[in-house]
Design a protein around this motif. Sequence first.
Motif, PDB file in Angstrom:
ATOM      1  N   THR A 121       3.671  -8.067   6.893  1.00  0.00           N
ATOM      2  CA  THR A 121       3.016  -7.537   8.097  1.00  0.00           C
ATOM      3  C   THR A 121       2.253  -6.236   7.869  1.00  0.00           C
ATOM      4  O   THR A 121       1.316  -5.943   8.606  1.00  0.00           O
ATOM      5  CB  THR A 121       4.063  -7.303   9.205  1.00  0.00           C
ATOM      6  N   ALA A 122       2.604  -5.454   6.852  1.00  0.00           N
ATOM      7  CA  ALA A 122       1.954  -4.159   6.641  1.00  0.00           C
ATOM      8  C   ALA A 122       0.516  -4.350   6.158  1.00  0.00           C
ATOM      9  O   ALA A 122       0.227  -5.286   5.409  1.00  0.00           O
ATOM     10  CB  ALA A 122       2.737  -3.338   5.617  1.00  0.00           C
ATOM     11  N   PRO A 123      -0.397  -3.487   6.593  1.00  0.00           N
ATOM     12  CA  PRO A 123      -1.770  -3.561   6.075  1.00  0.00           C
ATOM     13  C   PRO A 123      -1.796  -3.221   4.593  1.00  0.00           C
ATOM     14  O   PRO A 123      -0.873  -2.588   4.066  1.00  0.00           O
ATOM     15  CB  PRO A 123      -2.502  -2.505   6.897  1.00  0.00           C
ATOM     16  N   LEU A 124      -2.864  -3.641   3.895  1.00  0.00           N
ATOM     17  CA  LEU A 124      -2.938  -3.428   2.455  1.00  0.00           C
ATOM     18  C   LEU A 124      -2.792  -1.962   2.075  1.00  0.00           C
ATOM     19  O   LEU A 124      -2.194  -1.639   1.050  1.00  0.00           O
ATOM     20  CB  LEU A 124      -4.259  -3.983   1.913  1.00  0.00           C
ATOM     21  N   LYS A 125      -3.338  -1.070   2.885  1.00  0.00           N
ATOM     22  CA  LYS A 125      -3.299   0.354   2.545  1.00  0.00           C
ATOM     23  C   LYS A 125      -1.889   0.934   2.589  1.00  0.00           C
ATOM     24  O   LYS A 125      -1.661   2.067   2.145  1.00  0.00           O
ATOM     25  CB  LYS A 125      -4.230   1.148   3.448  1.00  0.00           C
ATOM     26  N   GLU A 126      -0.916   0.148   3.093  1.00  0.00           N
ATOM     27  CA  GLU A 126       0.477   0.583   3.120  1.00  0.00           C
ATOM     28  C   GLU A 126       1.392  -0.475   2.510  1.00  0.00           C
ATOM     29  O   GLU A 126       2.584  -0.523   2.813  1.00  0.00           O
ATOM     30  CB  GLU A 126       0.911   0.894   4.555  1.00  0.00           C
ATOM     31  N   ASN A 127       0.847  -1.305   1.656  1.00  0.00           N
ATOM     32  CA  ASN A 127       1.603  -2.434   1.125  1.00  0.00           C
ATOM     33  C   ASN A 127       1.734  -2.333  -0.394  1.00  0.00           C
ATOM     34  O   ASN A 127       1.063  -1.543  -1.041  1.00  0.00           O
ATOM     35  CB  ASN A 127       0.901  -3.740   1.498  1.00  0.00           C
ATOM     36  N   PHE A 128       2.622  -3.166  -0.933  1.00  0.00           N
ATOM     37  CA  PHE A 128       2.873  -3.203  -2.378  1.00  0.00           C
ATOM     38  C   PHE A 128       3.188  -1.788  -2.884  1.00  0.00           C
ATOM     39  O   PHE A 128       4.013  -1.107  -2.292  1.00  0.00           O
ATOM     40  CB  PHE A 128       1.688  -3.833  -3.102  1.00  0.00           C
ATOM     41  N   LEU A 129       2.525  -1.320  -3.936  1.00  0.00           N
ATOM     42  CA  LEU A 129       2.820   0.024  -4.454  1.00  0.00           C
ATOM     43  C   LEU A 129       2.276   1.134  -3.568  1.00  0.00           C
ATOM     44  O   LEU A 129       2.575   2.316  -3.805  1.00  0.00           O
ATOM     45  CB  LEU A 129       2.252   0.181  -5.869  1.00  0.00           C
ATOM     46  N   LEU A 130       1.491   0.776  -2.550  1.00  0.00           N
ATOM     47  CA  LEU A 130       0.994   1.769  -1.593  1.00  0.00           C
ATOM     48  C   LEU A 130       1.975   1.992  -0.444  1.00  0.00           C
ATOM     49  O   LEU A 130       1.699   2.786   0.458  1.00  0.00           O
ATOM     50  CB  LEU A 130      -0.367   1.332  -1.036  1.00  0.00           C
ATOM     51  N   GLU A 131       3.103   1.304  -0.485  1.00  0.00           N
ATOM     52  CA  GLU A 131       4.132   1.495   0.542  1.00  0.00           C
ATOM     53  C   GLU A 131       4.617   2.940   0.524  1.00  0.00           C
ATOM     54  O   GLU A 131       4.935   3.484  -0.540  1.00  0.00           O
ATOM     55  CB  GLU A 131       5.306   0.551   0.272  1.00  0.00           C
ATOM     56  N   PRO A 132       4.664   3.610   1.667  1.00  0.00           N
ATOM     57  CA  PRO A 132       5.123   5.007   1.701  1.00  0.00           C
ATOM     58  C   PRO A 132       6.508   5.152   1.079  1.00  0.00           C
ATOM     59  O   PRO A 132       7.404   4.335   1.302  1.00  0.00           O
ATOM     60  CB  PRO A 132       5.146   5.326   3.208  1.00  0.00           C
ATOM     61  N   GLY A 133       6.672   6.204   0.290  1.00  0.00           N
ATOM     62  CA  GLY A 133       7.951   6.476  -0.346  1.00  0.00           C
ATOM     63  C   GLY A 133       8.150   5.823  -1.696  1.00  0.00           C
ATOM     64  O   GLY A 133       9.190   6.002  -2.337  1.00  0.00           O
ATOM     65  N   THR A 134       7.147   5.064  -2.184  1.00  0.00           N
ATOM     66  CA  THR A 134       7.268   4.411  -3.482  1.00  0.00           C
ATOM     67  C   THR A 134       7.364   5.441  -4.611  1.00  0.00           C
ATOM     68  O   THR A 134       6.577   6.388  -4.669  1.00  0.00           O
ATOM     69  CB  THR A 134       6.062   3.487  -3.737  1.00  0.00           C
ATOM     70  N   ASP A 135       8.329   5.260  -5.490  1.00  0.00           N
ATOM     71  CA  ASP A 135       8.513   6.136  -6.650  1.00  0.00           C
ATOM     72  C   ASP A 135       7.774   5.514  -7.839  1.00  0.00           C
ATOM     73  O   ASP A 135       8.319   4.660  -8.545  1.00  0.00           O
ATOM     74  CB  ASP A 135      10.005   6.282  -6.950  1.00  0.00           C
ATOM     75  N   ILE A 136       6.543   5.940  -8.056  1.00  0.00           N
ATOM     76  CA  ILE A 136       5.719   5.350  -9.110  1.00  0.00           C
ATOM     77  C   ILE A 136       6.335   5.582 -10.488  1.00  0.00           C
ATOM     78  O   ILE A 136       6.286   4.704 -11.360  1.00  0.00           O
ATOM     79  CB  ILE A 136       4.282   5.900  -9.069  1.00  0.00           C
ATOM     80  N   ASN A 137       6.936   6.743 -10.683  1.00  0.00           N
ATOM     81  CA  ASN A 137       7.541   7.035 -11.981  1.00  0.00           C
ATOM     82  C   ASN A 137       8.620   6.006 -12.310  1.00  0.00           C
ATOM     83  O   ASN A 137       8.684   5.492 -13.438  1.00  0.00           O
ATOM     84  CB  ASN A 137       8.141   8.440 -11.978  1.00  0.00           C
TER      85      ASN A 137
END
Length: 326
Positions: free
Chosen positions: A202-218
């Motif tokens: 349901t989330a838009p692309l700009k807040e989805n996958f690795l763009l999900e808020p709070g994602t720890d990229i490291n």
Amino acid sequence: MSRRLLLLLIVTLPAFICRAQQNFLNIVNYRVYYGWAHNYPQDWLILRRFENNGRDYLLLVDPLTLQTKVNETSFYQVKEMTLEQTRARFLKTAYERAINAAEKQSVNIQDAGIERGLPTEAGISLTADLCPSHKPLDKRLFEAMFHEFKKVERPAPIALSVSGLWMKNHLQDLDWLKKLRNQGDIRITWVNHSYNHRVSKTAPLKENFLLEPGTDINYEVLATEKLMLRNGLVPSVFFRFPGLVSDQQLVYKITAYGLIPIGSDAWLAKGQRAQNGSIVLIHGNGNEPMGVNDFLRLLRSKTRQINEKQWLLYDLSDTVDEEFGQ
């Protein structure tokens, strides 16, 4: 070369290869580490440094061929550098040119990064994503590859974009792939596909996958690499965004890890057709049988050209190297 040195190389080379492919089960202090490593006559670019069972190791990339390997630090003359210094030192190499090209594509919300190889190649670079899945590996893909190419191109190359959770939950499938690799049936480039590969319906692309808020990229990057090493896989220099979704800021975060984002111009299940030089995307995790079916049909349509070596599979590192190594 002296006889003594030749004998020394014969004795130590098997151990050298073994260390590069062993399972690193006790990794500590795994970290991003940039610099230059020299072992005559080769210069390597350092991406990572870690310890295992009291020994110090480096993850290295050949900046001319984009091939990676792992070996003990003691084999090299090492100079630590900043990211900027490292990229400046290797400025005119295929590695640096490919990273620059990927960054120039960073404004795309989908499919940022390198999308295709050389269009003059009579064939494709095949990539298969292994996202988290409850289904078993779609083995038809690999069996068809071996069947079609065993007489003209063995091992047949494929790049597998592997997520951490897939590796964790599919050890038998991973062992099966490693067996094919060890038998010389296929040659695998292991691409980082993040650890968790979260996705929202349901989330838009700009807040989805690795763009999900709070994602720890490291964590998403380094935990995946560590799990690869624990399973006897050598991480490549490539990264594929889950869902092919990113933004400019995320692309630059990934290139700051020394990784080259890889997209696709032929996601078969979405109806995109493969052309010469295409980086083809299918899913081998059982979730997208349509894409595998499309690839099997593509292989059948190319049987004559394959047998005549007029249509081949190309190693991802080789095709990117040829594109940017000029």
